[in-house]
Design a protein around this motif. Structure first.
Motif, PDB file in Angstrom:
ATOM      1  N   ILE A  57       0.836  -1.203   0.000  1.00 35.39           N
ATOM      2  CA  ILE A  57       0.000   0.000   0.000  1.00 35.39           C
ATOM      3  C   ILE A  57       0.871   1.252   0.000  1.00 35.39           C
ATOM      4  N   TRP A 101      -4.555   8.361   0.125  1.00 34.85           N
ATOM      5  CA  TRP A 101      -5.943   8.337  -0.296  1.00 34.85           C
ATOM      6  C   TRP A 101      -6.779   7.695   0.812  1.00 34.85           C
ATOM      7  N   PRO A 102      -8.069   8.053   0.914  1.00 36.94           N
ATOM      8  CA  PRO A 102      -8.931   7.444   1.933  1.00 36.94           C
ATOM      9  C   PRO A 102      -8.947   5.913   1.852  1.00 36.94           C
ATOM     10  N   THR A 103      -8.895   5.362   0.650  1.00 35.61           N
ATOM     11  CA  THR A 103      -8.887   3.899   0.531  1.00 35.61           C
ATOM     12  C   THR A 103      -7.604   3.312   1.097  1.00 35.61           C
ATOM     13  N   GLU A 104      -6.492   4.030   0.917  1.00 31.51           N
ATOM     14  CA  GLU A 104      -5.224   3.548   1.472  1.00 31.51           C
ATOM     15  C   GLU A 104      -5.255   3.589   2.989  1.00 31.51           C
ATOM     16  N   THR A 106      -7.931   3.409   4.869  1.00 27.23           N
ATOM     17  CA  THR A 106      -8.841   2.340   5.291  1.00 27.23           C
ATOM     18  C   THR A 106      -8.146   0.988   5.236  1.00 27.23           C
ATOM     19  N   ASP A 107      -7.394   0.749   4.163  1.00 27.04           N
ATOM     20  CA  ASP A 107      -6.681  -0.526   4.032  1.00 27.04           C
ATOM     21  C   ASP A 107      -5.618  -0.688   5.113  1.00 27.04           C
ATOM     22  N   GLN A 109      -5.653   0.727   8.088  1.00 30.32           N
ATOM     23  CA  GLN A 109      -6.355   0.514   9.358  1.00 30.32           C
ATOM     24  C   GLN A 109      -6.907  -0.903   9.448  1.00 30.32           C
TER      25      GLN A 109
END
Length: 166
Positions: A57, A101-104, A106-107, A109
């Protein structure tokens, strides 16, 4: 001290001519941001599988940052049937944003959450079991539409009229 999750050498297979000073700074930046978003990544005893996933990531984020300003203007035309869509992609201006990025986030976390450490969702039954407690051999328990243990006569929670043999 544990080895960092990502090092400049991890970027070389993707960008062979990367400036090592720049790469070190970007790795330091992404590690600092990741540590704030997912504190478990700073743990020296991080599971190797989780460390590898986090590295993937983080490397993606650093490579994205590195590509900002590397290209030039490019005209892209897409044609589907009678429709045509044209756009200009401008990658010539440096827009380096040291943000995950927010997806990164989230991943990362999710990596820290992992298997939850045995934590499970829970709740309290505030209404109680209520209802009629039928005996183990009641016809209702066997799929019938009638009660043959007498629980309907003892009221809610009263149990069957006859003992259960205990």
């Amino acid at each position: 001290m544990a080895e960092p999750l990502i090092r400049p050498a991890d970027l070389v297979p993707f960008v062979p001519d990367i400036d090592m000073g720049k790469a070190q700074e970007m790795c330091d930046d992404v590690l600092a941001l990741a540590g704030l978003a997912a504190p478990c990544l700073d743990d020296e005893n991080l599971d190797p599988k989780k460390a590898a996933a986090a590295k993937a990531i983080l490397r993606g984020a650093v490579l994205r940052w590195n590509e900002a300003g590397e290209g030039a203007r490019k005209q892209v035309t897409d044609r589907t049937g009678p429709f045509e869509h044209s756009e200009t992609i401008d990658n010539s201006t440096p827009r380096r944003s040291t943000r995950l990025w927010p997806t990164e986030i989230t991943d990362l976390q999710a990596i820290c959450a992992g298997d939850g450490g045995g934590r499970k969702a829970w709740g309290y039954d505030t209404a109680g079991s209520g209802g009629i407690q039928h005996g183990d051999t009641c016809a209702i328990n066997l799929g019938a539409t009638f009660c043959d243990c007498g629980a309907i006569y003892t009221g809610a929670g009263g149990g069957p009229l006859w003992g259960t043999g205990e």
